[in-house]
Design an enzyme around this catalytic site. Structure first.
Site, PDB file in Angstrom:
ATOM      1  N   HIS A 182       3.786  10.097  -7.123  1.00  0.00           N
ATOM      2  CA  HIS A 182       2.347   9.833  -7.199  1.00  0.00           C
ATOM      3  C   HIS A 182       1.615  11.094  -6.770  1.00  0.00           C
ATOM      4  CE1 HIS A 182      -1.398   7.580  -7.139  1.00  0.00           C
ATOM      5  NE2 HIS A 182      -1.697   8.310  -6.087  1.00  0.00           N
ATOM      6  N   ASP A 239      -6.406  -4.445  -4.514  1.00  0.00           N
ATOM      7  CA  ASP A 239      -6.745  -3.022  -4.583  1.00  0.00           C
ATOM      8  C   ASP A 239      -7.627  -2.732  -5.796  1.00  0.00           C
ATOM      9  OD1 ASP A 239      -6.550  -0.123  -4.095  1.00  0.00           O
ATOM     10  OD2 ASP A 239      -5.536  -0.188  -6.015  1.00  0.00           O
ATOM     11  N   ARG A 264     -15.280   0.607  -4.033  1.00  0.00           N
ATOM     12  CA  ARG A 264     -15.362   1.872  -3.300  1.00  0.00           C
ATOM     13  C   ARG A 264     -15.930   2.973  -4.181  1.00  0.00           C
ATOM     14  NH1 ARG A 264      -9.554   2.844  -2.237  1.00  0.00           N
ATOM     15  NH2 ARG A 264     -10.238   4.807  -1.373  1.00  0.00           N
ATOM     16  N   SER A 294      -4.443   1.818  -0.604  1.00  0.00           N
ATOM     17  CA  SER A 294      -4.623   1.637  -2.053  1.00  0.00           C
ATOM     18  C   SER A 294      -3.406   2.182  -2.821  1.00  0.00           C
ATOM     19  CB  SER A 294      -5.911   2.360  -2.476  1.00  0.00           C
ATOM     20  OG  SER A 294      -5.986   2.503  -3.861  1.00  0.00           O
ATOM     21  N   LYS A 317       0.149  -0.285  -4.422  1.00  0.00           N
ATOM     22  CA  LYS A 317       0.594  -0.292  -5.829  1.00  0.00           C
ATOM     23  C   LYS A 317       2.019   0.226  -5.954  1.00  0.00           C
ATOM     24  CE  LYS A 317      -3.209   1.828  -6.682  1.00  0.00           C
ATOM     25  NZ  LYS A 317      -4.456   2.465  -7.036  1.00  0.00           N
TER      26      LYS A 317
HETATM   27  N1  URA Z   1      -5.825   6.789  -5.917  1.00  0.00           N
HETATM   28  C1  URA Z   1      -5.689   5.464  -5.640  1.00  0.00           C
HETATM   29  O1  URA Z   1      -4.910   4.776  -6.259  1.00  0.00           O
HETATM   30  N2  URA Z   1      -6.456   4.959  -4.680  1.00  0.00           N
HETATM   31  C2  URA Z   1      -7.327   5.677  -3.967  1.00  0.00           C
HETATM   32  O2  URA Z   1      -7.976   5.154  -3.083  1.00  0.00           O
HETATM   33  C3  URA Z   1      -7.459   7.047  -4.262  1.00  0.00           C
HETATM   34  C4  URA Z   1      -6.676   7.576  -5.250  1.00  0.00           C
END
Ligand code: URA
Length: 442
Positions: free
Chosen positions: A85, A164, A171, A186, A190
């Site tokens: 990621h 999320d 947000r 967040s 995932k």
């Molecule tokens: N990427 C995400 O998945 N969440 C965030 O809060 C920021 C970047």
């Protein structure tokens, strides 16, 4: 389940209090069900952004968000899984060469990706430049492709961490994105729900990144790694430089082209370096640390895997990628060295040219973007091309050029610096040669 008052919890966080595990579970469940209103969750997000959360609270928030949806399980696959990621940057196309490269060594890569918003591009937008390629796969199709090809890049389904999904959208419009507690819960909700065995995080630091300083980036990286470890996912984070764009091409088609160059054994040194560093770490965590990662970029094995991965999702690589109708080249006004090329300004310029979107529902122009002719650390002669801007609509050039104003310096001495203030060593492609700034292991 214990019952709480949303207002009392908001006031508690506003006054720098600590939220209990039960309070966090209640909040997340009731936000997803609609009993806690968007305006209450916005106030809570702002209180968290301003006053922070401790590690226990962040862990509880992540766990509650995972519990709001389904969890994928790849245990039945005949090989280990590893994922990556990135916290997002300009010209960051690494997922495209990385997934097939890692899969070419027998480690499966389930890469759930997103679309771009603002100045950072989205992996799915890039791949959609390929004729016929399909981002939306069912869980069954994803499993089948992982079993047959070993790599999949697709859109995250709505079933993973729905809390999320709802909170991130809120947000985005309430100025509450840049909180370490909220970003880490967040991302990790995932990734943990996705069910990978190991995870490598590319935490960007610099002008084009969420985290502008190395201190903040390191704190985010440490939080992410701790969350992964707690959940039994082998996790490492690399801190990497995002003061200047990655590679020479920024934009959807342009980044697919550059990724293919890397998969064919070429490409800019910084893109190759980061791809190999991340792949090596993913393979190490998956128990395949003793391989020559470069070899599969040179011998065609990673490229063969790329072709299989794209074709499995309907992509036709024989159809030429869409190209922009208009171009404009910026020439160097003086001779010397390119000492600075600001990632954020190049990202915003590419976005204004049509490569990105301002709202989720906007379409992107596949051919739009910027090609760099030189990178920081390289010598330049007055009148030499610095970069070329591409768009389908010539009327966008003014906005692109305005975004670049003050975004680069040509000086008489060669003194480019990375995010840590360390002088960068120019190499044959003009890359920094030092893109990985630090490593945080679990
Ligand atoms: N990427 C995400 O998945 N969440 C965030 O809060 C920021 C970047």
């Amino acid at each position: 389940m214990a019952s709480f008052s949303a207002v009392e919890l908001i006031i508690a966080k506003r006054e720098r209090g600590e939220l209990s595990t039960e309070a966090i579970n209640w909040l997340v469940q009731n936000y997803v069900s609609g009993a806690v209103a968007d305006e209450q969750m916005s106030a809570m997000a702002m209180a968290i952004l301003l006053n922070g959360m401790n590690r226990r609270e962040i862990h509880d928030l992540t766990t509650a968000m995972i519990a709001s949806g389904e969890r994928l399980d790849f245990a039945a696959l005949p090989w280990p899984t590893a994922d990556k990621h990135s916290t997002g940057g300009v010209g960051d196309k690494i997922t495209l060469p990385l997934a097939p490269l890692v899969a070419s060594f027998g480690v499966a890569v389930p890469q759930l990706s997103g679309r771009g918003l603002g100045h950072t591009g989205g992996t799915l937008d890039k791949l959609e430049a390929i004729h016929g390629w399909r981002a939306a796969l069912s869980n069954h199709e994803m499993h089948r492709q992982l079993a047959e090809v070993g790599a999949v890049i697709c859109a995250a389904g709505t079933g993973l961490a729905p809390a999320d999904r709802k909170l991130y959208a809120l947000r985005d419009v309430t100025g509450t994105v840049e909180s370490i507690a909220l970003i880490s819960s967040s991302i990790m909700s995932k990734k943990i729900a996705e069910g990978t065995d190991s995870l490598v995080l590319d935490v960007k630091v610099g002008s084009g990144a969420f985290m502008k300083t190395a201190e903040r980036a390191r704190e985010l990286a440490q939080t992410l790694v701790a969350l992964g470890q707690d959940a039994g996912v082998k996790t490492t984070a690399l801190l990497t430089d995002m003061n200047t764009p990655l590679g020479l091409k920024i934009g959807n088609t342009l980044e697919v082209e550059e990724s293919i160059e890397v998969l064919q054994g070429g490409g800019p040194a910084d893109v190759v370096e980061l791809t190999v560093e991340l792949a090596s770490e993913m393979l190490r965590l998956a128990g395949h640390g003793d391989v020559d990662v470069h070899a599969n970029l040179k011998n065609g094995k990673a490229h063969d895997k790329w072709v299989q991965m794209i074709e499995a999702q309907g992509g036709d690589l024989s159809v030429p990628l869409p190209q922009a109708r208009e171009s404009h080249t910026i020439m160097a006004s003086a001779s010397g060295f390119l000492n600075r090329l600001d990632a954020l300004q190049v990202g915003v310029a590419a976005w204004r040219l049509g490569a990105g979107r301002a709202r989720k529902e906007d379409a992107v122009q596949f051919g739009a973007g910027i090609t760099l002719h030189i990178k920081p650390g390289q010598a330049v002669v007055a009148g030499q091309p610095l970069m070329t801007l591409f768009t389908d609509e010539a009327s966008r050039f003014d906005a692109g050029l305005a975004a670049l104003e003050g975004g680069f310096d040509i000086g008489s001495n060669n003194e480019p610096f990375n995010a840590f203030g360390t002088a960068m060593t120019p190499n044959r492609f003009g890359g920094s040669g030092s893109i990985v700034i630090d490593r945080i292991e679990g």
